[in-house]
Design an enzyme around this catalytic site. Structure first.
Site, short mmCIF file in Angstrom:
data_model
loop_
_atom_site.label_atom_id
_atom_site.label_comp_id
_atom_site.label_asym_id
_atom_site.label_seq_id
_atom_site.Cartn_x
_atom_site.Cartn_y
_atom_site.Cartn_z
N ASP A 119 87.74 31.90 23.19
CA ASP A 119 88.83 31.48 22.31
C ASP A 119 89.77 32.68 22.12
O ASP A 119 89.33 33.75 21.67
CB ASP A 119 88.19 31.06 20.97
N ASP A 140 89.38 29.79 28.75
CA ASP A 140 89.69 28.55 28.02
C ASP A 140 88.55 28.25 27.06
O ASP A 140 87.39 28.54 27.37
CB ASP A 140 89.85 27.40 29.03
N ASN A 141 88.87 27.65 25.91
CA ASN A 141 87.79 27.24 25.00
C ASN A 141 87.55 25.72 25.08
O ASN A 141 86.82 25.17 24.27
CB ASN A 141 88.10 27.65 23.55
N TYR A 192 88.39 41.75 26.10
CA TYR A 192 88.47 43.02 26.84
C TYR A 192 88.17 42.77 28.30
O TYR A 192 87.02 42.55 28.67
CB TYR A 192 87.53 44.06 26.22
N THR A 202 91.37 21.30 24.54
CA THR A 202 92.00 20.11 25.15
C THR A 202 91.84 20.10 26.67
O THR A 202 92.05 19.08 27.30
CB THR A 202 93.51 20.05 24.81
N ASN A 247 96.34 39.16 20.32
CA ASN A 247 95.23 39.66 21.16
C ASN A 247 95.66 39.85 22.62
O ASN A 247 95.32 40.87 23.24
CB ASN A 247 94.03 38.70 21.09
N TYR A 288 103.03 24.03 15.32
CA TYR A 288 103.29 24.30 16.74
C TYR A 288 104.63 25.04 16.89
O TYR A 288 104.69 26.12 17.50
CB TYR A 288 103.34 22.97 17.49
P1 NAD Z 1 96.95 21.47 27.53
O1 NAD Z 1 96.52 21.05 26.17
O2 NAD Z 1 96.58 20.61 28.69
O3 NAD Z 1 96.43 22.94 27.84
C1 NAD Z 1 96.21 23.92 26.87
C2 NAD Z 1 94.92 24.65 27.21
O4 NAD Z 1 94.69 25.67 26.24
C3 NAD Z 1 93.69 23.73 27.18
O5 NAD Z 1 92.92 23.93 28.33
C4 NAD Z 1 92.96 24.15 25.92
O6 NAD Z 1 91.57 23.90 25.97
C5 NAD Z 1 93.32 25.63 25.85
N1 NAD Z 1 93.22 26.21 24.51
C6 NAD Z 1 93.71 25.72 23.35
N2 NAD Z 1 93.43 26.55 22.33
C7 NAD Z 1 92.76 27.62 22.87
C8 NAD Z 1 92.20 28.80 22.34
N3 NAD Z 1 92.28 29.09 21.02
N4 NAD Z 1 91.58 29.66 23.19
C9 NAD Z 1 91.48 29.39 24.52
N5 NAD Z 1 91.99 28.27 25.07
C10 NAD Z 1 92.62 27.39 24.25
O7 NAD Z 1 98.53 21.67 27.47
P2 NAD Z 1 99.58 22.01 28.64
O8 NAD Z 1 100.54 20.88 28.70
O9 NAD Z 1 98.89 22.45 29.85
O10 NAD Z 1 100.34 23.24 27.97
C11 NAD Z 1 100.08 24.58 28.38
C12 NAD Z 1 101.02 25.52 27.63
O11 NAD Z 1 102.38 25.18 27.92
C13 NAD Z 1 100.87 25.44 26.11
O12 NAD Z 1 100.98 26.74 25.57
C14 NAD Z 1 102.04 24.58 25.68
O13 NAD Z 1 102.47 24.90 24.39
C15 NAD Z 1 103.09 24.95 26.72
N6 NAD Z 1 104.08 23.87 26.89
C16 NAD Z 1 103.75 22.73 27.58
C17 NAD Z 1 104.70 21.72 27.71
C18 NAD Z 1 104.42 20.45 28.48
O14 NAD Z 1 105.29 19.58 28.54
N7 NAD Z 1 103.27 20.29 29.10
C19 NAD Z 1 105.97 21.87 27.13
C20 NAD Z 1 106.24 23.03 26.41
C21 NAD Z 1 105.29 24.03 26.31
N1 UDP Z 2 92.96 43.58 21.84
C1 UDP Z 2 92.25 42.79 22.74
N2 UDP Z 2 91.96 43.33 23.96
C2 UDP Z 2 92.33 44.58 24.33
C3 UDP Z 2 93.06 45.35 23.40
C4 UDP Z 2 93.37 44.80 22.16
O1 UDP Z 2 91.90 41.65 22.47
O2 UDP Z 2 92.02 44.98 25.45
C5 UDP Z 2 93.28 43.01 20.52
C6 UDP Z 2 92.77 43.86 19.40
O3 UDP Z 2 91.59 43.29 18.90
C7 UDP Z 2 93.87 43.87 18.39
C8 UDP Z 2 95.04 43.17 19.05
O4 UDP Z 2 94.68 42.99 20.40
O5 UDP Z 2 93.51 43.08 17.28
C9 UDP Z 2 96.32 43.96 18.98
O6 UDP Z 2 96.11 45.21 19.61
P1 UDP Z 2 97.08 46.43 19.32
O7 UDP Z 2 96.54 47.58 20.12
O8 UDP Z 2 98.48 46.06 19.57
O9 UDP Z 2 96.97 46.65 17.78
P2 UDP Z 2 95.83 47.30 16.87
O10 UDP Z 2 94.56 47.37 17.67
O11 UDP Z 2 96.35 48.62 16.52
O12 UDP Z 2 95.75 46.35 15.74
#
Ligand code: NAD
Ligand code: UDP
Ligand code: UDP
Length: 342
Positions: free
Chosen positions: A62, A37-38, A68, A41, A103, A149
Site C-alpha cells: 500500500d 499494488d494493494n 524502499y 480495485t 512516499n 479524489y
Molecule cells: P484502477 O482503479 O483500475 O487502478 C488503480 C490501481 O491502484 C488499482 O490496481 C488499485 O488496486 C491500486 N491502488 C489503489 N490504492 C492503492 C494503494 N493505496 N496502494 C497501492 N495500490 C493502490 O484505475 P485506472 O483507471 O487504472 O487509473 C489509474 C490512475 O490513473 C489513477 O491514479 C487514476 O486517478 C488516474 N486516472 C485514470 C483515468 C481513467 O479514465 N482511467 C482518468 C484520470 C486519471
Molecule cells: N520514503 C520512502 N522510500 C524512500 C525514501 C523515503 O517511502 O526510499 C518516504 C519516507 O518514509 C518519508 C517520505 O518518503 O515519509 C518523504 O521523504 P522525504 O525524504 O522527502 O522526507 P522526510 O523523510 O524528511 O520526511
C-alpha cells in the site's frame, strides 16, 4: 536491449486498468518492471500473463506506507479512479493520493529517479473554461462527494511541483482525461463499462440526467503511448500536460453508439444525475502535441469495438452473474474489489 537503455521501473497501481497496460508495454520494451499494488480495485488477473516474464515482478504493498526499493523511474498510478470506488472510503482515497505521493516522492528523491504522476482532468472540477487548458486553475468543490479524489489529486500536483522546486526532482504530471478499453472492471460504475455490460446483457442503459453532459474518451493504447513519451521527453515540462482525446460526445451519444456497436436491443433509461457531476470535459492537447509529438490515433468506434470484444469475452467466460452495473440506482456506493464480500 542494451544494458544502458534497460531501466528499473516502478509502476504503482500496476494491477489496475491503466497500470496493467503500462506494465505490459514496459515489459515488452525489455525494462525491469516492478508492479506495486494493494489490489484495492486492481486484480491479479490483469497482470497474470506477465507473471512468468523474467523482467516482471509483483509486490503487494500500500503506497500510503513507505517503500524502499532501487529504481530509475516511477510511474505513480496507485489510486482508485471510478467515482463509486473512490467514494467508498473517501479518507483512504485522500491518503492514497497525498501520503502515496509523499512516499513515492521521498523514494524518487533518495534514489534520484524520474517520477510521473497520474493526475486527472478532475483537477478542473466543473470547468468554467472549455476546452480545458493546463493554465486553467479549475472550479472544484472542496467538500463534495468527489472532493476526496479531486482535492487529493490537486494536492499531489502541489507536492510534485514543490519536490521539483525544493529538491530538484525530475517530475512529470499527466492530467488524464476519461480513458477506456479492455481491462476496465465491469462493475466499476464508469460510463463505458456500465453501458457495455448493460448493452451486452440486454439490460436497460442507465443514462444519468438527460444525457446531454459531455466527456471526451481516449482509447487506452493511445494513453499508454502518451505516458511513455511524457516520461521519456528530454526537455521535461515544468507544468502538467493534458492527455486525452479531444473528440467530445454527449452521454446520450455514447449510449447510442454502444447499443449500435454491440447490436443490442437495450433501451435508454433516465436516472438521476450524481451530485457535482461535471457538465462537460474536453482536453486542449496543444501542449502534448507540441511537446510529445503525440495525438490519439484510435477512433471512438474502433476503440468501442475492441472494448466490446473484451467485455463480450468476459461475459462468456464467466458463468456467475455479475454484480449490478448501475451504481446510481439503489446503493449510495459500491464496494471496491478488495472490500467485496465475495
Ligand atoms: P484502477 O482503479 O483500475 O487502478 C488503480 C490501481 O491502484 C488499482 O490496481 C488499485 O488496486 C491500486 N491502488 C489503489 N490504492 C492503492 C494503494 N493505496 N496502494 C497501492 N495500490 C493502490 O484505475 P485506472 O483507471 O487504472 O487509473 C489509474 C490512475 O490513473 C489513477 O491514479 C487514476 O486517478 C488516474 N486516472 C485514470 C483515468 C481513467 O479514465 N482511467 C482518468 C484520470 C486519471
Ligand atoms: N520514503 C520512502 N522510500 C524512500 C525514501 C523515503 O517511502 O526510499 C518516504 C519516507 O518514509 C518519508 C517520505 O518518503 O515519509 C518523504 O521523504 P522525504 O525524504 O522527502 O522526507 P522526510 O523523510 O524528511 O520526511
Ligand atoms: N454516467 C451515466 N450512466 C452510467 C455511468 C455514468 O450516464 O451508468 C455518466 C456520469 O453521470 C457522467 C459520465 O457518464 O456524466 C461519465 O461518468 P464516469 O463515472 O465514467 O466518469 P467521470 O464522471 O469521472 O468523468
Amino acid at each position: 536491449m542494451k544494458e544502458l537503455t534497460r531501466k528499473r521501473i516502478l509502476v504503482t497501481g500496476g494491477a489496475g486498468f491503466l497500470g496493467s497496460h503500462l506494465c505490459e508495454r514496459l515489459v515488452a520494451q525489455g525494462h525491469d518492471v516492478l508492479c506495486v499494488d494493494n489490489f484495492y480495485t486492481g486484480t491479479k488477473d490483469n497482470i497474470a500473463h506477465l507473471l512468468d516474464c523474467a523482467n516482471f515482478e509483483l509486490m503487494r504493498h500500500d503506497v500510503t506506507f513507505p517503500l524502499y526499493v532501487e529504481v530509475d523511474e516511477i510511474y505513480n498510478l496507485a489510486c482508485p479512479a471510478s467515482p463509486i470506488h473512490y467514494q467508498y472510503d473517501p479518507v483512504q482515497t485522500t491518503k492514497t493520493s497525498v501520503h502515496g505521493a509523499i512516499n513515492m516522492l521521498g523514494l524518487a528523491k533518495r534514489v534520484k529517479a524520474k517520477i510521473f504522476q497520474a493526475s486527472t482532468s478532475e483537477v478542473y472540477g466543473d470547468a468554467l473554461v472549455h476546452p480545458q487548458t493546463e493554465d486553467y486553475w479549475g472550479h472544484v468543490n472542496p467538500i463534495g462527494p468527489r472532493s476526496c479524489y479531486d482535492e487529493g489529486k490537486r494536492c499531489a500536483e502541489t507536492l510534485f511541483t514543490d519536490y521539483r522546486r525544493q529538491h530538484g526532482l525530475s517530475i512529470r504530471i499527466a492530467r488524464i482525461f476519461n480513458t477506456y478499453g479492455p481491462r476496465m472492471h465491469p462493475a466499476d460504475g464508469r460510463v463505458v463499462s456500465n453501458f457495455m455490460m448493460q448493452a451486452l446483457q440486454g439490460q436497460p442503459i442507465t443514462l444519468y440526467g438527460d444525457g446531454s453532459q459531455t466527456r471526451s474518451f481516449c482509447y487506452v493504447d493511445d494513453m499508454i503511448d502518451a505516458f511513455i513519451r511524457l516520461m521519456n521527453t528530454r526537455d521535461h515540462p515544468a507544468g502538467p500536460v493534458n492527455l486525452g482525446n479531444p473528440h467530445e460526445v454527449t452521454m446520450r451519444e455514447i449510449a447510442e453508439r454502444i447499443v449500435a456497436i454491440t447490436g443490442s436491443t437495450s433501451a435508454l433509461e433516465l436516472r438521476s444525475l450524481p451530485i457535482d457531476d461535471p457538465w462537460h470535459r474536453q482536453p486542449d492537447i496543444s501542449r502534448a502535441r507540441e511537446l510529445l509529438g503525440w495525438q490519439p490515433r484510435t477512433s471512438l468506434d474502433d476503440g468501442l469495438v475492441a472494448t466490446a470484444r473484451y467485455f463480450r469475452a468476459r461475459i462468456q467466460a464467466s458463468s456467475m452473474s455479475l454484480p449490478d452495473a448501475d451504481a446510481n440506482a439503489g446503493a449510495d456506493f459500491a464496494a471496491p474489489l478488495a472490500h467485496s464480500p465475495t
